[in-house]
Structure formats: C-alpha cells, structure tokens
Design an enzyme around this catalytic site. Structure first.
Site, PDB file in Angstrom:
ATOM      1  N   ASP A   4      54.775 -54.855  81.305  1.00 13.96           N
ATOM      2  CA  ASP A   4      54.634 -54.453  82.650  1.00 13.96           C
ATOM      3  C   ASP A   4      54.084 -55.754  83.409  1.00 13.96           C
ATOM      4  O   ASP A   4      52.910 -55.984  83.284  1.00 13.96           O
ATOM      5  CB  ASP A   4      53.954 -53.296  83.060  1.00 13.96           C
ATOM      6  CG  ASP A   4      52.672 -52.991  82.284  1.00 13.96           C
ATOM      7  OD1 ASP A   4      52.692 -53.517  81.011  1.00 13.96           O
ATOM      8  OD2 ASP A   4      51.675 -52.372  82.660  1.00 13.96           O
ATOM      9  N   GLU A  25      44.024 -62.587  78.506  1.00 20.53           N
ATOM     10  CA  GLU A  25      45.151 -61.729  77.613  1.00 20.53           C
ATOM     11  C   GLU A  25      46.303 -62.665  77.712  1.00 20.53           C
ATOM     12  O   GLU A  25      47.295 -62.110  76.986  1.00 20.53           O
ATOM     13  CB  GLU A  25      45.295 -60.455  78.664  1.00 20.53           C
ATOM     14  CG  GLU A  25      45.802 -60.729  80.050  1.00 20.53           C
ATOM     15  CD  GLU A  25      46.227 -59.507  80.752  1.00 20.53           C
ATOM     16  OE1 GLU A  25      45.945 -58.247  80.300  1.00 20.53           O
ATOM     17  OE2 GLU A  25      46.362 -59.519  82.048  1.00 20.53           O
TER      18      GLU A  25
END
Length: 683
Positions: free
Chosen positions: A404, A608
């Site tokens: 996502d 991340e």
C-alpha cells in the site's frame, strides 16, 4: 584502515580519519554531558534539526579535553559519522540522567557496520518489544494513529483474559482501560465498521503455568512480540516475519512469541491479522507463517517444545489457508487462484482523509462539503456512492497485500490473482506437505480448535493432498501468470480475464517459492533483474510501468524508485535457491551498502524504504506517508522493523561474514564496492 596519528608538538590525537584499529590504545575522556552536547550541537548541527549529517556545514572537528590541569588526555573527533556518534552517545547519557560520562575513542569511531548491528541487537529490538500484560499494556495499548482511550477487545474463547484485564482496569483506574468482548460467531464488515469510533487493541496469546482450573493473574504473562516502530505500535504480520529472521540467533524468545501470537490470531480471529487493532479485524496480510515456523524449528528442534510449536503453526497455517485464503470471495472459482479480498466498509479509519483527497474531492464539490464532511457522510452511510464503494474495496485489498500503495495494484487489487499471493500459498502447500511427512509420520491430526467448516474434529490428513494442491497451483500460475514472450510472471485480472504487464519485484517470488522451472528462472533473471536493479538494490517496480509522475499519477511509496526490504530478501533467497549466487550476493551488497551509508551519513538513520537510485540521500522519500524511521533527534532508538531484519538475513547469501570487508567497501563508491565483492568471490 586509517589510523590515529599524533602531530608534532602538543597537537591532540586526531580521531575519525578512518575506523579505529582495535589493537591500538583506547583514549577515554570524562566529559560534562550537557556542556559538550550544547557546544557540539551549536558548532556542528548548523541546520538545527537535532542531527549531524552531511548537510551540516560545521568545521567537522570537535575537541574533547583536556578539561582541567589534572587531565592530560585529549583527542579531536573528526568527520560527520564520528561527530554524529558523539552526539548520540552524549544524548543517551543525558537521557540516563548522567552529568558526566566517559567517552572513549572507540565509541565515536566504531565501524558503522558493527555499530548498526550492535544497536539493533542490543537496543532497538528491545525497545520495539511489547507484551500485553500488567507490566506492558500501558506501552502496548496506545495507538499513535488514532485518538481515544485505552481499550482492549477480548475474543469469546479466552474468558480468563477478560477477567485478567478487568482486574487490571480495577487495580489501575488511572489507566482508564476499557475492556470489551468481541461478539460470538463471525465478525462481519458491519461490526468492524460499527466499532471504528471505539478503536482498541486486540488481545493476544498469554503464557501461564499449566494446571487445573483458571490461572491466577499472577501466573499470566503476555507473549512478546515486536512492533515496526514510529506510529505503528502493534504486531504487523509480514513486518514481524521479516524482522524475526534477523532475530533467530539472539532473540529466540521473541521469535517464538511472535509465532505463538500468530497462532492465537488464527484460532480466535480466523487469520493472521494485518495487525492486532480492532479496525484490522477484517484484513489479513501476506501469509509467511510456515516459512517463519520452519526456519525457527531448524534452530530450536532439539528443544523440548519445538515440535509442538511447529505442529501448532502448521495447523494454524492450514486453518488460515482453507478458511481465509482459499474461501469465497478470495478464491476465484474459474481460475482456481486466490486474490486479496478483505471484508470491510467505508474508508480505512487508520488513514487521514487527506490520504484520499483525490478520491473525495469530486464528491465534496458535488455535495458542497469539505473533504472531512464528505468523508464522514460517506462513512456514516448518509450518502451512497457506488464509485467510492468500489474504490475502497480495492483499497482494502491493496492494504491486505502489504503493497500500500502501488500503481501495480491501485484501483484493481481485489480483482487480481497476484503472483505474490499465489506464490505464498504454493509455499504453504509445500511446507505443510513436507512437515506432515517429515515430522508428523504423514498423519496430521486436526484438533477441533483448528478445524474449518466440513472438517471432522481429530480427522487425519496426509501429505498427499497438500502436494496435489501445490502441483495444481504451480500449473495454474504457469497458465495464468507466466508470459513466455516476456519471460516474466505477471498478475492475472480475474474480472477482465487478462494478464497484467506491470513489471514488479514480485515476479521474482516464484524463484523464492520454488515454482519456476530452471528455464523460467533463467528468463526471469535475464529479463527481470536489469529492469529493476539500481545502485542501492532492487526497485519495487520498473520506471516504465510506473509511468510519468504528475498530478494525475502521484508517486506511490511501493513504486519506482523506492526499494523495500521484503523484496530484497525474497530476491536474494530465490536467486540463491536456483544457483544464481553472484546475482544474489551483488544485490545484497548493493542494499547493505546503501543502508549502511545512510546510517553513516545521516546520524544513524534506518528507515522503512529507500530511494535505490540515490546513494547520497536514499532516505529522503516523501511519497504518500513519508518515510518512517526519520522522526528522531540526536539518536535513533528504534529504527524501523523490516529494514532491520534485512540487515541480518544475508549471512547465508554472502560468501563471508566479516563486516570489515563491507566497511572497507564503504570507504569507496558503490562500483568499487562491487569490484571488492567480485574479488572476494573469485578468491
């Protein structure tokens, strides 16, 4: 390796031209923490962001000592990385309440590879560990994404937990802990939507002494798990799996706790959840349970409870496979492949309305409302818009996919039989077959708590049915997802009956899961890797299929030029499986070089995702939600979960484990680093 040198006269030793040779003498200085921190920040943090980075314009030299006539030791800290290490050490001492601290020369010039490894293993993972019990619930329950009181939902099958948390609420009224039951029977989309205004933590597994009767609160302790960090303060499915790979050598109790919590989720919530919050009750994530359980068993197999944990994990994976992944509406009956199709209604409550401004804006104009007003009206059912219903059906599927968001899946994910999901299901089929035959005498007994509809409690299953399922799925993936002309795997749209042509790192997953033939693997390596490989590793998608970024096609975080740790890890593993060791090692070095350079140049930053085309500023990713792992000052104390796991996985991919070689490579550019790697391979 550069050395510490003394200039003629009374010049101080100069620290930081390279990395210290441990055989040389240590210099240690007693430092006034607050004063040194203030002076260092004033001189070297010239942009005032609380970090010392390559952006700062200070002199890049800071003297330590002598601070009195009695103290004759002194040295100068020199260089961005060394100065940032000093800043971190001073801040951590300040946080511990120390007024004086001894700073050693080895602390400020520690090899960045060793420092990153040490921080992750001895500090960050511990800081990210959670337990939902008396001692840990105040840390585990808060949700930075949502406002509201502390709340926990308990599934009907664990009344002892309801009693336990109710007792905590009574003992600690200052905590304002709200303890709620989940309903009996199936949790529906309507129910999940109905409690979105009362979000809460979902109960997880608890350990207690096995005995007769209900355990007392004193006997109960929450099973540990790890959270990604930043705004994500819950157990995420595939994030935790990838981080757990790196934790296997020195954090086994946490890895076992993660597996036990996943098993609990399948027992009581029907699947391994996206994460353990109430608004995730209708949504799973990519299923890696058997992979993690078998890797854990390889290390723990001689422990008394190892086989029992493996059996429970296999049974849980079987229940999730049959009850969730291959059931309606996720199973496409015509193709026989599965799709990401979670249940839910409305927009995801964990996301801000601004994230969907481009979707809500036309309807805000239509109804004469603000974005917040039209979002609230839609979620409350006051306006009915089928176009929004379809969009959010796909949006939930995108979030269940873990990607996502990306142009690969945006606006059509619920219709896609993706390569990644079906490779995962093939891996589960193979893993259950192998474990059943190897460890359970080819007779797996299915207890009632792991049964799905149509199962008989205590029925026995052999490995044959799982091998048949794996064989069939491989044939279906070849039929619907393999493109012989392109020599690549693509997602299949079950509604349009057409194959996608979107180039993504997921076309390497068939190598990881073992689906590809030798010929198919060779074509994927030849045709696929050059499209995605960049200076810092693999981009998540190709630039061509992402398209031109503009107002109508904004940059997505899972698209080119971003790279993510899960894609790197599965690519390394898959390439190694098929004998492409050079490609595997090269890609691992690219990723680790970028990650470590970012850590070195940007005050210890580990985030991340990375822009794999920009080795100087790979962390500066602003797409969609920004980049988790960048929101700190002075010293990182958590990092971000999946990137940390990727720092440890390559030990069985690379030809050696000595971090000094990577360090030496870091003193050169990326291409020279690859030359060093090639020479090591040759030798």
């Amino acid at each position: 390796m550069a050395s510490e040198t003394s200039a003629p006269g009374n010049s101080k030793p100069r620290i930081g031209d390279g990395y210290r040779n441990p055989s040389r003498g240590e210099i240690s200085i007693s430092v006034d923490v607050d004063k040194a921190m203030q002076e260092l920040s004033r001189q070297e943090d010239t942009d005032g962001d609380g970090l010392i980075t390559i952006d700062d314009q200070g002199p890049k030299e800071f003297p330590l000592g002598p601070y009195s006539d009695e103290q004759d030791m002194a040295f100068t800290v020199h260089g961005v990385y060394q100065l940032s290490c000093l800043l971190q050490e001073l801040f951590l001492a300040q946080k511990r309440g120390l007024k004086k601290v001894s700073i050693g020369s080895s602390q400020v010039e520690e090899n960045p590879v060793l420092r990153l490894s040490r921080l992750i293993k001895t500090s960050w993972w511990d800081n990210l560990t959670r337990r939902i019990d008396t001692d840990g619930i105040e840390l585990a329950a808060p949700d930075p994404k949502m406002l509201g009181s502390l709340r926990i939902y308990i599934p009907p099958g664990v009344p002892e937990q309801h009693a336990y948390y109710t007792a905590i609420a009574k003992q600690r009224p200052d905590m304002h802990l709200d303890v709620q039951w989940l309903p009996q029977g199936e949790v529906t989309a309507e129910y999940v939507k109905g409690i979105n205004h009362q979000p809460g933590l979902l109960a997880m597994e608890m350990e207690h002494d096995q005995g007769e009767g209900q355990p007392s609160p004193e006997q109960m302790k929450g099973c540990p798990f790890i959270v990604p960090g930043d705004q994500f303060n819950e157990l995420y499915n595939w994030d935790a799996c990838f981080c757990a790979l790196g934790m296997l050598d020195n954090h086994l109790p946490i890895v076992k706790g993660i597996i036990k919590n996943f098993i609990f989720e399948v027992k009581h919530y029907g699947k391994v959840l996206n994460a353990n919050r109430s608004y995730y009750l209708g949504r799973a994530q990519p299923p890696f349970l058997t992979w993690l359980a078998l890797k854990t068993f390889d290390i723990t197999q001689h422990e008394p409870d190892a086989l029992d944990l493996l059996k429970s994990a296999i049974l849980a994976a079987r229940k999730e496979y049959l009850g969730w992944w291959t059931s309606t509406p996720r199973l496409d009956e015509e193709s026989g492949l599965s799709r990401y199709r979670p249940i839910g209604q409305g927009s995801p409550p964990e996301c801000h309305t601004e994230s969907f401004a481009h979707i809500f804006m036309p309807f805000a104009k239509k109804y004469g409302m603000t974005l917040d007003e039209v979002s609230a009206a839609y979620n409350d059912g006051k306006i009915q818009e089928p176009e929004l219903d379809v969009f959010f059906d796909h949006d939930r599927a995108v979030r269940e996919s873990g990607h996502d968001t990306s142009n690969r899946v945006e606006g059509l994910c619920a219709d896609l039989a993706t390569v990644d999901l079906n490779c995962l299901l093939h891996k589960i089929e193979e893993d259950i077959a192998w474990a059943t035959q190897k460890h359970f005498a080819d007779s797996l007994i299915i207890p009632a708590q792991f049964c799905v509809p149509d199962d008989e409690p205590n029925m026995i299953e052999s490995s044959d049915i799982w091998r048949q399922r794996a064989h069939r799925r491989k044939a279906l993936i070849d039929k619907y997802c393999w493109n012989e002309d392109e020599g690549l795997y693509f997602d299949y749209n079950t509604v349009t009956k057409r194959q996608s042509n979107f180039e993504s790192a997921t076309y390497l997953w068939p190598l990881w899961s073992g689906i590809a033939s030798s010929d198919q693997a060779a074509k994927v390596v030849k045709n696929g890797i050059p499209v995605l490989e960049r200076a810092g590793g693999l981009a998540s998608t190709s630039e061509k299929t992402r398209g031109t970024v503009n107002e109508a096609n904004p940059q997505k975080q899972w698209d080119y030029p971003q790279g993510w740790a899960p894609h790197q890890i599965l690519a390394w593993d898959g390439l190694d499986r098929y004998g492409y060791h050079d490609d595997s090692g090269r890609l691992a070095y690219r990723w680790l070089h970028m990650l470590t350079e970012c850590f070195r140049n940007w005050n210890g930053t580990v985030c991340e995702k990375y822009n794999v085309t920009d080795l100087e500023r790979p962390h500066q990713v602003e797409a969609e939600y920004g980049n988790q792992g960048r929101k700190f000052k002075y010293a990182p104390q958590e990092g971000i979960l999946n990137a940390e796991g990727a720092g440890f996985f390559p030990s069985d991919v690379l030809s050696f484990e000595d971090p000094r070689m990577l360090k030496d490579a870091l003193e050169s550019d990326a291409e020279a680093m690859l030359d060093v790697w090639e020479e090591e391979r040759r030798l």
